[in-house]
Structures are given as C-alpha cells and as structure tokens.
Design a protein around this motif. Structure first.
Motif, PDB file in Angstrom:
ATOM      1  N   THR A  56      51.620  40.796  41.962  1.00 20.36           N
ATOM      2  CA  THR A  56      51.846  40.765  40.515  1.00 20.36           C
ATOM      3  C   THR A  56      50.917  40.088  39.681  1.00 20.36           C
ATOM      4  OG1 THR A  56      52.921  38.727  40.916  1.00 20.36           O
ATOM      5  CG2 THR A  56      54.423  40.431  41.004  1.00 20.36           C
ATOM      6  N   VAL A  57      49.949  39.149  40.325  1.00 19.92           N
ATOM      7  CA  VAL A  57      48.749  38.536  39.520  1.00 19.92           C
ATOM      8  C   VAL A  57      47.436  39.037  40.014  1.00 19.92           C
ATOM      9  CG1 VAL A  57      47.986  36.239  39.093  1.00 19.92           C
ATOM     10  CG2 VAL A  57      50.338  36.405  39.150  1.00 19.92           C
ATOM     11  N   GLY A  58      47.264  39.370  41.252  1.00 23.19           N
ATOM     12  CA  GLY A  58      46.081  39.799  41.884  1.00 23.19           C
ATOM     13  C   GLY A  58      45.616  38.800  42.774  1.00 23.19           C
ATOM     14  N   PRO A  59      44.362  38.532  43.196  1.00 25.29           N
ATOM     15  CA  PRO A  59      43.554  37.765  43.965  1.00 25.29           C
ATOM     16  C   PRO A  59      43.792  36.219  43.296  1.00 25.29           C
ATOM     17  CG  PRO A  59      42.309  39.733  43.943  1.00 25.29           C
ATOM     18  CD  PRO A  59      43.338  40.143  42.918  1.00 25.29           C
ATOM     19  N   CYS A  60      43.719  35.421  44.197  1.00 26.89           N
ATOM     20  CA  CYS A  60      43.832  33.957  43.863  1.00 26.89           C
ATOM     21  C   CYS A  60      42.542  33.473  43.212  1.00 26.89           C
ATOM     22  CB  CYS A  60      44.166  33.071  45.368  1.00 26.89           C
ATOM     23  SG  CYS A  60      44.194  31.534  44.535  1.00 26.89           S
ATOM     24  N   ASN A  61      42.482  33.098  41.838  1.00 31.86           N
ATOM     25  CA  ASN A  61      41.221  32.602  41.559  1.00 31.86           C
ATOM     26  C   ASN A  61      41.280  31.241  41.063  1.00 31.86           C
ATOM     27  OD1 ASN A  61      39.777  34.956  41.636  1.00 31.86           O
ATOM     28  ND2 ASN A  61      40.943  35.868  40.012  1.00 31.86           N
ATOM     29  N   ILE A  62      42.396  30.506  41.292  1.00 27.88           N
ATOM     30  CA  ILE A  62      42.819  29.119  40.814  1.00 27.88           C
ATOM     31  C   ILE A  62      42.295  28.176  41.945  1.00 27.88           C
ATOM     32  CG2 ILE A  62      44.828  29.755  39.564  1.00 27.88           C
ATOM     33  CD1 ILE A  62      46.434  28.597  41.958  1.00 27.88           C
ATOM     34  N   SER A  78      48.375  30.446  51.487  1.00 21.78           N
ATOM     35  CA  SER A  78      49.019  31.662  51.759  1.00 21.78           C
ATOM     36  C   SER A  78      48.581  32.651  50.769  1.00 21.78           C
ATOM     37  CB  SER A  78      50.468  31.704  51.740  1.00 21.78           C
ATOM     38  OG  SER A  78      51.134  32.805  51.939  1.00 21.78           O
ATOM     39  N   TRP A  79      48.352  32.540  49.518  1.00 26.17           N
ATOM     40  CA  TRP A  79      47.922  33.392  48.458  1.00 26.17           C
ATOM     41  C   TRP A  79      46.154  33.641  48.658  1.00 26.17           C
ATOM     42  CZ3 TRP A  79      47.988  32.244  42.373  1.00 26.17           C
ATOM     43  CH2 TRP A  79      47.521  33.383  41.745  1.00 26.17           C
ATOM     44  N   ASN A  80      45.582  32.526  48.815  1.00 21.31           N
ATOM     45  CA  ASN A  80      44.087  32.561  48.832  1.00 21.31           C
ATOM     46  C   ASN A  80      43.875  33.472  50.158  1.00 21.31           C
ATOM     47  OD1 ASN A  80      41.396  31.861  47.872  1.00 21.31           O
ATOM     48  ND2 ASN A  80      41.302  30.903  50.043  1.00 21.31           N
ATOM     49  N   GLY A  81      44.556  33.268  51.047  1.00 25.35           N
ATOM     50  CA  GLY A  81      44.161  34.044  52.320  1.00 25.35           C
ATOM     51  C   GLY A  81      44.260  35.327  52.349  1.00 25.35           C
TER      52      GLY A  81
END
Length: 676
Positions: A56-62, A78-81
């Motif tokens: 829904t958002v895309g790759p983790c950039n935070i 989990s998201w960044n991986g």
C-alpha cells in the motif's frame, strides 16, 4: 471507498487493509476485531504487516525507531526487510499467507466489510522486563484480550536482545554481537555443530596452517578455546599436545560427544588419508585406526555422512593433482572401500560442495580446477552407484569454488565461493526434490559472506533453525560470525511460483505430475482472488461484486473438479510409473549382481590364465635345458667311442708284439709290424 496507491502507481482496494485488520493485524503483532481474536502468532503478524505496508505504501523509507520497543522494532524490521519487492508481489504474498494461515478468511472478510467496522477493540500489549530461560535472555510479550479478560502469554523468541545483534527477519544475513575472544581469522577450516555449540578447527592464515579448536556457544554466543591433548599420551603427561595443523579438511560430528577430522593439507608427508577423532568430553584426540586401503592424502575434498558411512569425493593431492575418485569409510567396521561407479562422474575438482538427499542421492555442485570454476550439478545414486547429470532449473548459480553448503530439510543452502575474479555475493538454495534453484538474498561489497573457504553450519537458537557462517578469505582473512534465519515454510516455492519441470526428475528417475496440477490449481485460485479483489472499488457495486464473485467461484469449482479428475488419472499413471520403476530397479539390481558375478569369474579366469602362463614359461625353460643336456650327452658318447677305439688298438698292438719276454725268447716280429 478510498483508494491507496503503492510506489508502482497500482491501486489497491480498502478490502486489502480490511483483510489485514480482520486477520488479526492492525499494526501490532497481536490484535483482535469485534468478536474475533487474532489467529496468527507474532511471526506471521509481523510478516503480514510488512507485506501490507509494502503493497500500500511501497518500500520502507522511514528511519529505524530509536526507542527499543519489540513491537515497533519488529514492524519496522519486517517492512524494511522486504527491500524493493514490487507492490503486486507483496499483495500476492499477503493473500497467500492469509490463505495458508486461515483458509476461511475471505468469506469472513466479505461479511466484515458488508457490516462495516463500528467497534474495534484493540488489544493492550505491555512489555515486561527480559526473562531468562536456559541461560538465554529475551523479552516476554503478554497479550491481554479485552473480550473475556483472559491473559494469553506469548514469548516472541524471534526478536532477540539487541546486545546479541540478531534481528528476527527471515532470509537476511545479520552480524551478531559476540562475547569472548574471537578466533584468529582464517579460511579452509572445518566447522560442525554438536549440542548447541559450533566448533571450529584448523584452517589457513597467511599460508600458515592452524591447529586450534575453538567453540562458539549458541546459547550464550560466547567464544572460548579448547586445549586438546593426545589421547595416547594423556596417561603419561597432562600437558596439552596439539593436533597437527591442517587446512582444507572436513569436520564431521560423530555421535553426541565426538568430532572426526577427515583429510586436509598438512606439513607432514602422509601418503594416505588420515582420520582423527576428537573426544569433546575428555578433550583428547587420537588417530582413528582403519582397515583396508585408504585413499591418497588430499585436501579440498567433500565428506558427506550418509547413515553410518562417510562418502569422500574428489579433492587435490599433495602433488596438486585433481581427483574425482569416490571412497567410503564404514564407521561401524572402520573399513575403507574404493567404489566403482557407472555413468559419467564429475570431472576432477576440489573445493566443491556435496549433500545427501533422502539418504540415497549424493549431490555434487561446483568446485574448481587449476584453470576454471564449475557450476554443474551431478547426482550419484548410492544404491546403484550410477552418476547422472540432471537439468537444473530456476536461477542457476554462477560458477564458483570454495563455497559452503548445508541442508535444511529438502533445501540445500549454498553461500560464498569465488570464480578466480571476485567473491560470489548471492546466497542460493536448491530444492533437492525438484532441482530448482532460487536466490535467497544478496550481500553488497567485499564482505565475509562473499569469500572463499568460509564455513556454513546449521544451528538452533531457542528452537529456531539458523544458518551460521564463519571466516573466509576475500583479499583479507575474516573471523566474523554471520547468522541467517531461513523461512520456516516452503519459501522456495513461494518465491519461484513455478510448476515442477518435466526434466528435473533425475533425482527420483520419474516425473511428479500431481505436483504440477496442484501448483496450477493454487495459482489459478490466487488469480481469481486477485481479480475479485481488484473488482471491488465502490459501495454501490457490492451486489454486482458478490454476484461476479459467486460466478467466478462456481467456474473455479468446475475447473477444480476437472483438475481433480485429471489429477486422479495422473496419480494412477504415476503409480504405474512407480511400479515400472521398481521393476526396472529390481532388474537392474539382478543385472548388477550378475555383472558382479561375471566380473568375479573373469577375475578368477584371469588368475588361472596367469598361472598357466607361468607354468608354460617354466616348461619352456626345462625344454631348453634338456636340449643342452642332449647335446652334451652326444658329445660325451662320441668321446667315449673314440676312447674305446684307441684302447682297443693299443691292446691289439701289445698282444701282437709278445712283449719283452717274446723279444728275449727270440720271437720273430709280426709281419704287419714290419710292413708298418
């Protein structure tokens, strides 16, 4: 309904997020909706959260959360991986995991959306102080459902202490913080796991062979060194006597308290392969006494434990000659046996990897010669002793040597290696049942995981399987530990999503058509669900969506029935093929026995023929001696005849002359004498 948009610009319906919320994940590892409690554990919930965010958002950039909260850390990890995984792939995996964890999720989500979400009770999660279990510290997460007030305690042992440097992410390498003094950097060493401890022995550092035994405790992550003494001298002296230094050897666990050090390059002048045994209880070592003819000394070979036997293949001897012979050491009788094989064996090589599948098939991959590296795959049937070279499928690895491998179930993980130019950055895995390759992960830069001569073992931390890599050489010698947690489920099929090729049946010598149909059925069901989800875009179209869904599901059921009928037919054919295969194997075994018998008869006939040739040679020598004796006898006979004639003549002369008395008596001389 509002529309969420991923990084690729593809729109996703709100039902996607509703499925995540209903299925027990709205941003925390465990949650519940009205009347519905979470059906997932922490691992599945974290993975679902990461996939939802990726879709829904895309790759983790935070940035990574600063505060150490296991929930926030787990969600971010989990998201960044997931890296740069596409939004479509993330959505597909999200739906697939929901289907695996909760097959009835779709019908309940439809009702859940139709009734709208009015009252969502969020679980209250609190983090308590770290607790200790078996000497291992981890955080305990307690979930308190608000529906009945009961407390359900769950311990997320995948999220380990930051002090250990381990992140609970699947299929990603991490470098943990270790305790104690690290071993000397090295490569071409041996590694093995016994009783939750990883043992490292020997290796090469700056051209110098090592002989130390190091141990890394998987429960405390602490390094220590074991001082060994020779078992034969332990009664005479208590001072440690180190094992001979070596590199390019194999370290094999034997039982629960022993290690076997097999082969390897040494500074000594051993002509035959040496096997040493290390007793971890008494901290002693000794040379293993074996029988039969041992193989020639070597290093860079592969040693595979199959049942109670060691299978040794290839390597490089002390004269740098490459080998492709096969030897077996029976650990029950301690007897060596050099095996005669059928088919085409792998070319001579060293620094390859080997694995055994189903206790029957020996797989050889890669390795190198003096001029090149290989990426070929060879299979040896240990029952028929016949080599084959099956067709590889999927993302076939590049040529490499000096890599390391370990098996987890039917998956063969391979790490590192080099191609005479650079180190290999991919961690790959082979499904040994289908012979399909896939890439697990990649590393960047010149790191230990892209090295030659590293080691790879399978260990366990708090019941979790982990791959452990140590050492290696990539321009510098390394002594780092790297850890990877492989996916618990069939991550290989999830990533590949391909049916079993018809040509990958070399390991089983028969195709498996049932798996093709089941895979196709799963793929078509997933496609239909995606179509249904993509068609859901607004509240007024709910009735149309429901009708279309029922039509599509009806079509799917019909197609499923047809596929099941076809599947039953294919199963019957598969059973027939298996029976034919069993008959062929029986005939092959009989022929092999007959061949062995003929070979034995031929050997005995050759031995008898050799004896006859020896007897003929001896007879010829005797005949030649008899000819010489015959000639000598004839010469003696002639000499005897001449002597007899001369004696007769002399006697006649004496008788005719009358002698002295005749002369004194005045006897007249013989007329013949006068004539003469």
């Amino acid at each position: 309904m509002a529309m969420a948009r991923g990084s690729s610009g593809l729109a996703y319906p709100d039902r996607f997020y509703a499925a995540a919320t209903y299925s027990g994940f709205d941003g925390s590892p465990t949650s519940s909706t009205k009347g519905v409690s979470s059906k997932f554990g922490s691992d599945a919930a974290l993975l679902l959260y990461g996939l939802h965010q990726q879709a829904t958002v895309g790759p983790c950039n935070i940035p990574k959360p600063r505060g150490w909260s296991p929930v926030e850390q787990g969600k971010w990890t989990s998201w960044n991986g997931l890296g740069n995984m596409s939004t479509m792939e993330a959505m597909r995996l999200f739906v697939k995991i929901l289907e695996e964890e909760d097959p009835g999720w779709y019908s309940r989500v439809s009702n859940f959306i139709a009734d709208t979400v009015e009252d969502v009770e969020v679980n209250q999660t609190k983090v308590v102080e770290p607790v200790t279990e078996n000497g291992n510290a981890f955080h305990e997460i307690k979930s308190i459902p608000s529906e009945n007030g009961s407390i359900v305690e769950t311990q997320d042992k995948d999220v380990l202490l930051e002090g250990l440097g381990f992140v609970g992410v699947y299929d990603q390498w991490v470098t943990p913080e270790v305790l104690g003094q690290r071993p000397k950097a090295r490569y071409e060493h041996g590694a093995a796991v016994v009783d939750d401890k990883m043992y490292i022995f020997g290796g090469n550092h700056n051209g110098r062979y090592l002989s130390d035994l190091q141990v890394w405790d998987l429960r405390t992550w602490n390094w220590s060194k074991i001082e060994l003494k020779a078992g034969d001298e332990s009664m005479e002296s208590s001072s440690p006597v180190s094992m001979p230094p070596c590199a390019g050897h194999s370290l094999v666990p034997w039982g629960k308290t022993k290690l076997l050090v097999v082969a390897g390059h040494t500074k000594g002048s051993f002509e035959s392969m040496q096997v040493k045994i290390v007793d971890l209880q008494t901290c002693t070592w000794s040379a293993l006494k074996t029988y039969g003819k041992p193989p020639v000394s070597r290093g860079g070979q592969s040693v595979t434990l199959v049942g109670t036997s060691l299978v040794i293949f290839g390597g490089q001897d002390a004269k740098r000659s490459l080998l492709n012979d096969l030897h077996i050491l029976d650990l029950e009788t301690m007897t060596w046996d050099e095996m005669d094989t059928l088919g085409g064996p792998p070319s001579p090589r060293s620094d390859h990897t080997a694995a055994v599948h189903a206790e029957r098939y020996l797989l050889i991959f890669g390795g190198g010669s003096h001029a090149t590296c290989f990426n070929d795959l060879h299979v040896l049937d240990l029952q028929t002793m016949e080599w084959s070279r099956p067709i590889q499928q999927g993302e076939i690895p590049s040529p490499r040597a000096g890599h390391a491998g370990v098996t987890v179930g039917e998956n063969w993980f391979i790490v590192g290696g080099g191609d005479n130019k650079s180190g290999v950055s991919e961690t790959v895995v082979l499904n040994m049942s289908t012979l399909v390759w896939s890439v697990v992960t990649k590393v960047q830069g010149r790191v230990p995981l892209a090295s030659e001569g590293l080691s790879l073992v399978l260990g366990s931390y708090n019941g979790i399987d982990i791959l452990i890599s140590f050492g290696g050489y990539n321009g510098r010698y390394n002594n780092e530990v790297n850890v990877l947690k492989p996916s618990h489920k069939s991550s290989i099929q999830t990533k590949i999503e391909t049916s079993v090729p018809e040509s990958v049946s070399a390991v089983h010598n028969a195709t498996n058509p049932t798996r093709d149909l089941e895979s196709e059925l799963e793929m078509q069901e997933g496609k239909v669900r995606e179509i249904i989800m993509d068609n859901v875009d607004s509240e007024p179209k709910r009735a149309i969506r429901q009708e279309n869904s029922e039509d599509l599901i009806g079509l799917l059921k019909l197609e499923k029935e047809e596929l099941e009928a076809s599947l039953s037919t294919e199963k019957m054919q598969c059973l027939q093929l298996k029976q034919e295969l069993a008959d062929a194997e029986t005939r092959n075994a009989d022929l092999y026995k007959e061949l062995q018998s003929v070979r034995g008869q031929l050997a005995s006939e050759q031995s008898r023929c050799f004896k006859l040739e020896v007897d003929v040679a001896e007879l010829r020598q005797k005949v030649q001696s008899m000819d010489a004796l015959q000639k000598e006898l004839e010469l003696l006979q002639r000499q005897k005849a001449a002597a007899s004639e001369q004696a007769a003549l002399n006697a006649k002369r004496q008788s005719n002359s009358g002698g002295v008395w005749g002369w004194l008596a005045g006897s007249p001389p013989d007329q013949s004498d006068i004539d003469n």
